[in-house]
Design a protein around this motif. Structure first.
Motif, PDB file in Angstrom:
ATOM      1  N   SER A  73       0.816  -1.222   0.000  1.00  0.00           N
ATOM      2  CA  SER A  73       0.000   0.000   0.000  1.00  0.00           C
ATOM      3  C   SER A  73       0.847   1.269   0.000  1.00  0.00           C
ATOM      4  O   SER A  73       0.318   2.356  -0.189  1.00  0.00           O
ATOM      5  CB  SER A  73      -0.952   0.005   1.193  1.00  0.00           C
ATOM      6  OG  SER A  73      -0.233   0.086   2.399  1.00  0.00           O
ATOM      7  N   SER A  74       2.157   1.134   0.174  1.00  0.00           N
ATOM      8  CA  SER A  74       3.025   2.314   0.140  1.00  0.00           C
ATOM      9  C   SER A  74       3.615   2.554  -1.253  1.00  0.00           C
ATOM     10  O   SER A  74       4.396   3.479  -1.442  1.00  0.00           O
ATOM     11  CB  SER A  74       4.158   2.167   1.167  1.00  0.00           C
ATOM     12  OG  SER A  74       5.091   1.190   0.740  1.00  0.00           O
ATOM     13  N   ASP A  75       3.236   1.722  -2.227  1.00  0.00           N
ATOM     14  CA  ASP A  75       3.790   1.828  -3.573  1.00  0.00           C
ATOM     15  C   ASP A  75       2.658   1.881  -4.614  1.00  0.00           C
ATOM     16  O   ASP A  75       2.420   0.916  -5.340  1.00  0.00           O
ATOM     17  CB  ASP A  75       4.710   0.632  -3.846  1.00  0.00           C
ATOM     18  CG  ASP A  75       5.542   0.801  -5.098  1.00  0.00           C
ATOM     19  OD1 ASP A  75       5.369   1.814  -5.813  1.00  0.00           O
ATOM     20  OD2 ASP A  75       6.385  -0.081  -5.359  1.00  0.00           O
ATOM     21  N   PRO A  76       1.967   3.030  -4.708  1.00  0.00           N
ATOM     22  CA  PRO A  76       0.834   3.128  -5.632  1.00  0.00           C
ATOM     23  C   PRO A  76       1.220   2.929  -7.096  1.00  0.00           C
ATOM     24  O   PRO A  76       0.397   2.507  -7.897  1.00  0.00           O
ATOM     25  CB  PRO A  76       0.280   4.529  -5.388  1.00  0.00           C
ATOM     26  CG  PRO A  76       1.343   5.285  -4.688  1.00  0.00           C
ATOM     27  CD  PRO A  76       2.189   4.277  -3.967  1.00  0.00           C
ATOM     28  N   ALA A  77       2.459   3.185  -7.446  1.00  0.00           N
ATOM     29  CA  ALA A  77       2.891   3.038  -8.836  1.00  0.00           C
ATOM     30  C   ALA A  77       2.824   1.582  -9.302  1.00  0.00           C
ATOM     31  O   ALA A  77       2.668   1.318 -10.496  1.00  0.00           O
ATOM     32  CB  ALA A  77       4.312   3.577  -9.008  1.00  0.00           C
ATOM     33  N   ARG A  78       2.924   0.635  -8.369  1.00  0.00           N
ATOM     34  CA  ARG A  78       2.902  -0.788  -8.756  1.00  0.00           C
ATOM     35  C   ARG A  78       1.519  -1.415  -8.647  1.00  0.00           C
ATOM     36  O   ARG A  78       1.344  -2.586  -8.986  1.00  0.00           O
ATOM     37  CB  ARG A  78       3.899  -1.574  -7.906  1.00  0.00           C
ATOM     38  CG  ARG A  78       5.333  -1.206  -8.249  1.00  0.00           C
ATOM     39  CD  ARG A  78       6.328  -2.178  -7.713  1.00  0.00           C
ATOM     40  NE  ARG A  78       6.355  -3.392  -8.517  1.00  0.00           N
ATOM     41  CZ  ARG A  78       6.909  -4.516  -8.097  1.00  0.00           C
ATOM     42  NH1 ARG A  78       7.458  -4.597  -6.910  1.00  0.00           N
ATOM     43  NH2 ARG A  78       6.922  -5.587  -8.869  1.00  0.00           N
ATOM     44  N   LEU A  79       0.544  -0.658  -8.189  1.00  0.00           N
ATOM     45  CA  LEU A  79      -0.803  -1.212  -8.047  1.00  0.00           C
ATOM     46  C   LEU A  79      -1.387  -1.700  -9.381  1.00  0.00           C
ATOM     47  O   LEU A  79      -1.953  -2.798  -9.428  1.00  0.00           O
ATOM     48  CB  LEU A  79      -1.726  -0.212  -7.364  1.00  0.00           C
ATOM     49  CG  LEU A  79      -3.056  -0.765  -6.874  1.00  0.00           C
ATOM     50  CD1 LEU A  79      -2.886  -1.950  -5.941  1.00  0.00           C
ATOM     51  CD2 LEU A  79      -3.854   0.328  -6.184  1.00  0.00           C
ATOM     52  N   PRO A  80      -1.235  -0.968 -10.486  1.00  0.00           N
ATOM     53  CA  PRO A  80      -1.750  -1.496 -11.762  1.00  0.00           C
ATOM     54  C   PRO A  80      -1.104  -2.831 -12.150  1.00  0.00           C
ATOM     55  O   PRO A  80      -1.777  -3.729 -12.648  1.00  0.00           O
ATOM     56  CB  PRO A  80      -1.401  -0.401 -12.769  1.00  0.00           C
ATOM     57  CG  PRO A  80      -1.337   0.853 -11.952  1.00  0.00           C
ATOM     58  CD  PRO A  80      -0.746   0.410 -10.625  1.00  0.00           C
ATOM     59  N   GLU A  81       0.194  -2.975 -11.898  1.00  0.00           N
ATOM     60  CA  GLU A  81       0.872  -4.250 -12.190  1.00  0.00           C
ATOM     61  C   GLU A  81       0.303  -5.355 -11.300  1.00  0.00           C
ATOM     62  O   GLU A  81       0.051  -6.474 -11.770  1.00  0.00           O
ATOM     63  CB  GLU A  81       2.377  -4.102 -11.963  1.00  0.00           C
ATOM     64  CG  GLU A  81       3.156  -5.369 -12.229  1.00  0.00           C
ATOM     65  CD  GLU A  81       4.641  -5.253 -11.913  1.00  0.00           C
ATOM     66  OE1 GLU A  81       5.362  -6.218 -12.191  1.00  0.00           O
ATOM     67  OE2 GLU A  81       5.079  -4.204 -11.392  1.00  0.00           O
ATOM     68  N   ALA A  82       0.092  -5.055 -10.036  1.00  0.00           N
ATOM     69  CA  ALA A  82      -0.470  -6.046  -9.110  1.00  0.00           C
ATOM     70  C   ALA A  82      -1.857  -6.473  -9.576  1.00  0.00           C
ATOM     71  O   ALA A  82      -2.194  -7.660  -9.537  1.00  0.00           O
ATOM     72  CB  ALA A  82      -0.518  -5.483  -7.694  1.00  0.00           C
ATOM     73  N   GLN A  83      -2.661  -5.524 -10.024  1.00  0.00           N
ATOM     74  CA  GLN A  83      -4.007  -5.845 -10.502  1.00  0.00           C
ATOM     75  C   GLN A  83      -3.956  -6.762 -11.718  1.00  0.00           C
ATOM     76  O   GLN A  83      -4.716  -7.727 -11.816  1.00  0.00           O
ATOM     77  CB  GLN A  83      -4.760  -4.565 -10.854  1.00  0.00           C
ATOM     78  CG  GLN A  83      -5.090  -3.733  -9.649  1.00  0.00           C
ATOM     79  CD  GLN A  83      -5.585  -2.357 -10.047  1.00  0.00           C
ATOM     80  OE1 GLN A  83      -5.341  -1.882 -11.144  1.00  0.00           O
ATOM     81  NE2 GLN A  83      -6.282  -1.709  -9.132  1.00  0.00           N
ATOM     82  N   LYS A  84      -3.059  -6.470 -12.630  1.00  0.00           N
ATOM     83  CA  LYS A  84      -2.915  -7.283 -13.839  1.00  0.00           C
ATOM     84  C   LYS A  84      -2.491  -8.708 -13.484  1.00  0.00           C
ATOM     85  O   LYS A  84      -3.035  -9.682 -14.009  1.00  0.00           O
ATOM     86  CB  LYS A  84      -1.886  -6.627 -14.769  1.00  0.00           C
ATOM     87  CG  LYS A  84      -1.677  -7.335 -16.068  1.00  0.00           C
ATOM     88  CD  LYS A  84      -0.663  -6.598 -16.922  1.00  0.00           C
ATOM     89  CE  LYS A  84      -0.367  -7.354 -18.203  1.00  0.00           C
ATOM     90  NZ  LYS A  84       0.661  -6.684 -19.004  1.00  0.00           N
TER      91      LYS A  84
END
Length: 127
Positions: A73-84
């Motif tokens: 949750s401290s790395d919003p830039a990687r959230l789209p990758e996590a979702q994919k």
């Protein structure tokens, strides 16, 4: 499961020992058993999240009874990758009907997203 550096190994270690420990990137997997009471135990797998490991995740899904997908949750830039990545994992036939929990980890770090923010970004990105 989750991306590399999401905190999966730290979470497993904390569940098993009750203590925080220094970890390093997981190559392969870690496994531990949580004894919930005298009759109930859970075998928990912590699978490495590096990009090169993700194609192998499907081999850990046989007899999976529940899945926790950990996001940083401290790395919003990687959230789209996590979702994919999560969407791809959930397309595996072995996970049909398996309960899923998405765990927003690292809430103690400065500027971490709230659970509501993580959820809002997830909804926005899937419309």
């Amino acid at each position: 499961m989750g991306l590399d550096s999401a905190g999966k190994t730290t979470l497993l270690s904390r569940l098993l020992t009750g203590q925080l420990m220094e970890t390093s990137p997981t190559i392969g997997f870690n496994v531990g058993t949580l004894n919930l009471d005298k009759k109930t135990s859970l075998t928990v797998w912590d699978v490495g999240g590096q990009k090169s490991m993700r194609d192998n995740w499907r081999y850990y899904l046989d007899n999976c009874k529940a899945m926790v997908f950990v996001v940083d949750s401290s790395d919003p830039a990687r959230l789209p990758e996590a979702q994919k990545v999560l969407k791809k994992v959930l397309s595996e036939k072995n996970l049909e009907g398996v309960p899923l929990m998405v765990l927003a980890n690292k809430k103690d770090l400065p500027n971490a997203m709230t659970i509501r923010e993580v959820r809002r970004r997830e909804l926005r990105d899937h419309r």
